[in-house]
Design an enzyme around this catalytic site. Structure first.
Site, PDB file in Angstrom:
ATOM      1  N   LYS A  22     -25.041 -29.686 -44.568  1.00 32.40           N
ATOM      2  CA  LYS A  22     -25.057 -29.531 -43.103  1.00 32.40           C
ATOM      3  C   LYS A  22     -26.176 -28.574 -42.692  1.00 32.40           C
ATOM      4  CE  LYS A  22     -22.204 -26.532 -40.923  1.00 32.40           C
ATOM      5  NZ  LYS A  22     -22.965 -25.636 -40.020  1.00 32.40           N
ATOM      6  N   ASN A  23     -26.241 -27.426 -43.358  1.00 35.55           N
ATOM      7  CA  ASN A  23     -27.186 -26.402 -42.903  1.00 35.55           C
ATOM      8  C   ASN A  23     -28.639 -26.760 -43.213  1.00 35.55           C
ATOM      9  OD1 ASN A  23     -25.097 -24.992 -41.854  1.00 35.55           O
ATOM     10  ND2 ASN A  23     -25.160 -23.298 -43.319  1.00 35.55           N
ATOM     11  N   ARG A  93     -24.368 -23.995 -31.859  1.00 35.62           N
ATOM     12  CA  ARG A  93     -25.403 -22.974 -31.661  1.00 35.62           C
ATOM     13  C   ARG A  93     -26.723 -23.361 -32.328  1.00 35.62           C
ATOM     14  NH1 ARG A  93     -26.008 -18.762 -33.025  1.00 35.62           N
ATOM     15  NH2 ARG A  93     -26.205 -17.370 -31.271  1.00 35.62           N
ATOM     16  N   CYS A 117     -20.109 -16.427 -30.698  1.00 33.53           N
ATOM     17  CA  CYS A 117     -19.077 -17.363 -31.140  1.00 33.53           C
ATOM     18  C   CYS A 117     -17.998 -16.561 -31.838  1.00 33.53           C
ATOM     19  CB  CYS A 117     -19.655 -18.445 -32.039  1.00 33.53           C
ATOM     20  SG  CYS A 117     -20.182 -17.813 -33.616  1.00 33.53           S
ATOM     21  N   ARG A 122     -24.158 -12.989 -32.490  1.00 35.05           N
ATOM     22  CA  ARG A 122     -25.225 -13.925 -32.872  1.00 35.05           C
ATOM     23  C   ARG A 122     -26.396 -13.992 -31.885  1.00 35.05           C
ATOM     24  NH1 ARG A 122     -22.376 -18.924 -35.943  1.00 35.05           N
ATOM     25  NH2 ARG A 122     -24.327 -18.890 -37.073  1.00 35.05           N
ATOM     26  N   ASP A 307     -20.792 -17.680 -45.958  1.00 37.91           N
ATOM     27  CA  ASP A 307     -20.083 -18.950 -45.742  1.00 37.91           C
ATOM     28  C   ASP A 307     -19.046 -19.248 -46.823  1.00 37.91           C
ATOM     29  OD1 ASP A 307     -21.445 -19.358 -43.403  1.00 37.91           O
ATOM     30  OD2 ASP A 307     -22.809 -20.890 -44.183  1.00 37.91           O
ATOM     31  N   ILE A 329     -22.636  -9.715 -42.995  1.00 37.42           N
ATOM     32  CA  ILE A 329     -23.583 -10.516 -42.201  1.00 37.42           C
ATOM     33  C   ILE A 329     -23.118 -10.655 -40.741  1.00 37.42           C
ATOM     34  CG2 ILE A 329     -24.817 -12.733 -42.012  1.00 37.42           C
ATOM     35  CD1 ILE A 329     -25.521 -11.284 -44.590  1.00 37.42           C
ATOM     36  N   ARG A 399     -16.622 -30.093 -38.217  1.00 36.85           N
ATOM     37  CA  ARG A 399     -18.032 -29.718 -37.998  1.00 36.85           C
ATOM     38  C   ARG A 399     -18.779 -29.633 -39.323  1.00 36.85           C
ATOM     39  NH1 ARG A 399     -18.827 -24.399 -35.663  1.00 36.85           N
ATOM     40  NH2 ARG A 399     -20.886 -25.059 -36.293  1.00 36.85           N
TER      41      ARG A 399
HETATM   42  C1  UD1 Z   1     -27.017 -19.692 -40.665  1.00 35.02           C
HETATM   43  C2  UD1 Z   1     -26.028 -20.733 -41.106  1.00 35.02           C
HETATM   44  C3  UD1 Z   1     -24.635 -20.149 -41.197  1.00 35.02           C
HETATM   45  C4  UD1 Z   1     -24.638 -18.918 -42.088  1.00 35.02           C
HETATM   46  C5  UD1 Z   1     -25.710 -17.937 -41.648  1.00 35.02           C
HETATM   47  C6  UD1 Z   1     -25.874 -16.765 -42.608  1.00 35.02           C
HETATM   48  C7  UD1 Z   1     -26.957 -22.788 -40.251  1.00 35.02           C
HETATM   49  C8  UD1 Z   1     -26.868 -23.903 -39.273  1.00 35.02           C
HETATM   50  N1  UD1 Z   1     -26.038 -21.826 -40.145  1.00 35.02           N
HETATM   51  O1  UD1 Z   1     -26.657 -19.279 -39.352  1.00 35.02           O
HETATM   52  O2  UD1 Z   1     -23.761 -21.145 -41.738  1.00 35.02           O
HETATM   53  O3  UD1 Z   1     -23.379 -18.279 -42.014  1.00 35.02           O
HETATM   54  O4  UD1 Z   1     -26.998 -18.593 -41.574  1.00 35.02           O
HETATM   55  O5  UD1 Z   1     -26.124 -17.216 -43.887  1.00 35.02           O
HETATM   56  O6  UD1 Z   1     -27.795 -22.797 -41.133  1.00 35.02           O
HETATM   57  N2  UD1 Z   1     -29.570 -12.147 -36.121  1.00 35.02           N
HETATM   58  C9  UD1 Z   1     -30.155 -11.283 -35.210  1.00 35.02           C
HETATM   59  N3  UD1 Z   1     -31.119 -11.797 -34.374  1.00 35.02           N
HETATM   60  C10 UD1 Z   1     -31.517 -13.091 -34.412  1.00 35.02           C
HETATM   61  C11 UD1 Z   1     -30.917 -13.958 -35.358  1.00 35.02           C
HETATM   62  C12 UD1 Z   1     -29.938 -13.462 -36.202  1.00 35.02           C
HETATM   63  O7  UD1 Z   1     -29.825 -10.108 -35.160  1.00 35.02           O
HETATM   64  O8  UD1 Z   1     -32.396 -13.469 -33.631  1.00 35.02           O
HETATM   65  C13 UD1 Z   1     -28.521 -11.637 -37.027  1.00 35.02           C
HETATM   66  C14 UD1 Z   1     -27.158 -12.337 -36.828  1.00 35.02           C
HETATM   67  O9  UD1 Z   1     -26.427 -11.779 -35.766  1.00 35.02           O
HETATM   68  C15 UD1 Z   1     -26.513 -12.139 -38.175  1.00 35.02           C
HETATM   69  C16 UD1 Z   1     -27.705 -12.183 -39.142  1.00 35.02           C
HETATM   70  O10 UD1 Z   1     -28.867 -11.994 -38.355  1.00 35.02           O
HETATM   71  O11 UD1 Z   1     -25.930 -10.864 -38.233  1.00 35.02           O
HETATM   72  C17 UD1 Z   1     -27.840 -13.477 -39.897  1.00 35.02           C
HETATM   73  O12 UD1 Z   1     -27.778 -14.562 -39.001  1.00 35.02           O
HETATM   74  P1  UD1 Z   1     -28.614 -15.900 -39.230  1.00 35.02           P
HETATM   75  O13 UD1 Z   1     -29.097 -15.920 -40.645  1.00 35.02           O
HETATM   76  O14 UD1 Z   1     -29.615 -16.032 -38.149  1.00 35.02           O
HETATM   77  O15 UD1 Z   1     -27.507 -17.008 -39.044  1.00 35.02           O
HETATM   78  P2  UD1 Z   1     -27.703 -18.461 -38.472  1.00 35.02           P
HETATM   79  O16 UD1 Z   1     -29.075 -18.951 -38.757  1.00 35.02           O
HETATM   80  O17 UD1 Z   1     -27.201 -18.511 -37.073  1.00 35.02           O
END
Ligand code: UD1
Length: 420
Positions: A22-23, A93, A117, A122, A307, A329, A399
């Site tokens: 999925k990811n 998202r 969420c 996030r 995850d 995380i 999902r």
């Molecule tokens: C992706 C995965 C999700 C997984 C996560 C962490 C997908 C579709 N989803 O989510 O399943 O749990 O990686 O491995 O691939 N952050 C910021 N600013 C930003 C972006 C992120 O501070 O602009 C922080 C987030 O709040 C979080 C951390 O960075 O604490 C990691 O998040 P991120 O790796 O971005 O997660 P996703 O890409 O949303």
């Protein structure tokens, strides 16, 4: 809302096939927006998030045809809209992933601002900072991120303050068609980043260093498109192995890539199960033994994945001993604990850690899925517990887990879906 009814006291045995990731699929579906020619993607999992991504492409005017063999043909030569609407972003998202490619190829992108969420706030600041550094003008207006660029984005050095999977992907895609070289520092190293880079390169981009902290993208003027097969879903695979560990079973998953699961397999080894793997399969065998409790702390790849945290909490709940699970995380990702407690688990939360004292038996109960991976942990607990468990709100599971009932049936579980 659909529910899953599970009869407990199961011991999972047998073999299943891993679905596509999925990811990995979600950014790859967004990447089609970069291409001037047709693209073909195979091994896409049939999941609600993939359907939402395809709906989103449709809303932008992309021609998508899907056949029953998980193969999608996409033609993004023309778009009729440059707006990712609220209704689709609200559902998923990861819709934010269209921002970088749409802006880079079309000079404009409007994406409904994703909210928080269940698992945390996030933010998307890293995505926006990176795009601004490449020359984009971005305003937040009427609940939308409105990004424009006069001419091509311009490559630059971007150092990300936190390791973010989504921001690394969005910026990699934006940089693919930028003018000059972009260097992403402190990039996420998840295997899905490597899969996206391989896909982009196959479609005409020039990305090196994916899978390391430093990703370098030499911008190209256009990307013709092509073919890509999505990697196997390491989180789905590990979830079934966790279910085997919890139910004192023996499960083999084929179509897997063991190299993407090193930290998780090491943790399963600490539970006392034997782990065996070949080039494209992994087997976990408990030899009928109760798992030993394990301590774990989530971290970006190659650390233990957030995850898989909820599923290991469920394993610890019925394990021998005390296991401390620490989530680093996301700020609110121990939602499964309250529901597991309703099934008799002995878990105390202190800040971002859960101290899990394993109990010999759990009892079936009515529980509620709160997010995707928390839901998987409740299904695991339900298969171990005495009596019947009813997991409500399972749209969360749909999902991210393709054919979950069929796969669990194949392993001997008694699980059925009740449609409301
Ligand atoms: C992706 C995965 C999700 C997984 C996560 C962490 C997908 C579709 N989803 O989510 O399943 O749990 O990686 O491995 O691939 N952050 C910021 N600013 C930003 C972006 C992120 O501070 O602009 C922080 C987030 O709040 C979080 C951390 O960075 O604490 C990691 O998040 P991120 O790796 O971005 O997660 P996703 O890409 O949303």
């Amino acid at each position: 809302m659909d529910k899953l009814i599970i009869q407990g006291n199961t011991c999972l045995q047998g073999e299943i096939w891993a679905s596509g990731s999925k990811n990995a699929a979600l950014p790859i579906l967004a990447a089609v927006l970069l291409c001037q020619g047709a693209t073909t993607i195979t091994n896409l999992p049939q999941l609600q998030d993939v359907t939402t991504s395809i709906e989103l492409l449709g809303a932008l005017g992309v021609e998508v045809s899907v056949n029953e063999h998980h193969r999608v043909e996409v033609d993004a030569r023309r778009l009729s809209s440059l707006t990712a609407p609220y209704d689709l972003v609200r559902k998923m998202r990861a819709s934010i992933l269209v921002l970088g490619p749409m802006l880079s190829r079309w000079g404009e992108a409007n994406v409904s601002f994703p909210g928080g969420c269940a698992i945390g706030s996030r933010p998307v600041d890293i995505h926006l900072q990176g795009l601004r550094a490449m020359g984009a003008k971005i305003v937040i207006e009427d609940g939308f991120i409105r990004a424009t660029s006069s001419g091509r984005l311009v490559g630059c050095n971007i150092s990300m303050h936190t390791v973010s999977v989504g921001a690394t992907e969005n910026l990699m895609m934006a940089a693919a068609l930028a003018q000059g070289t972009t260097v992403l520092e402190n990039a996420a190293r998840e295997p899905e980043i490597l899969d996206l880079a391989n896909c982009l390169n196959g479609w005409g981009a020039q990305v090196t260093g994916a899978g390391t902290r430093r990703v370098i993208i030499e911008g190209v003027e256009s990307m013709p498109g092509g073919f890509h097969r999505v990697m196997p879903d390491r989180i789905e695979i590990a979830t079934y192995l966790a279910a085997a560990a919890a139910t004192r079973g023996r499960v083999r998953v084929t179509g897997a890539d063991p190299a993407t699961l090193t930290a998780v397999l090491a943790k399963f080894g600490e539970t006392g199960a034997s782990i065996d793997f070949g080039e494209d399969w992994i087997e976990l065998d408990t030899q009928g033994r109760r798992p030993l409790a394990v301590n774990l702390t989530t971290a970006p790849y190659p650390g233990f994945p957030t995850d898989m945290q909820a599923q290991l909490t469920a394993v610890n709940a019925i394990a021998d001993g005390i296991g401390v699970v620490t989530e680093t995380i996301f700020e609110n990702r121990l939602m499964q604990v309250q529901e597991l407690r309703r099934m008799g688990a002995d878990i105390v939360v202190d800040g971002n850690s859960a101290r899990v004292q394993g109990v010999a038996r759990l009892q079936g109960a009515q529980v509620m899925a709160s997010d995707l991976r928390a839901s998987a942990s409740l299904v695991i607990a339900g298969m171990v517990a005495d009596g019947q468990t009813c997991v409500d709100e399972i749209f969360h599971i749909d999902r991210g887990y393709e054919c979950i009932e069929e796969k669990l049936h194949q392993l001997g579980a008694q699980i059925k879906r009740i449609q409301n």
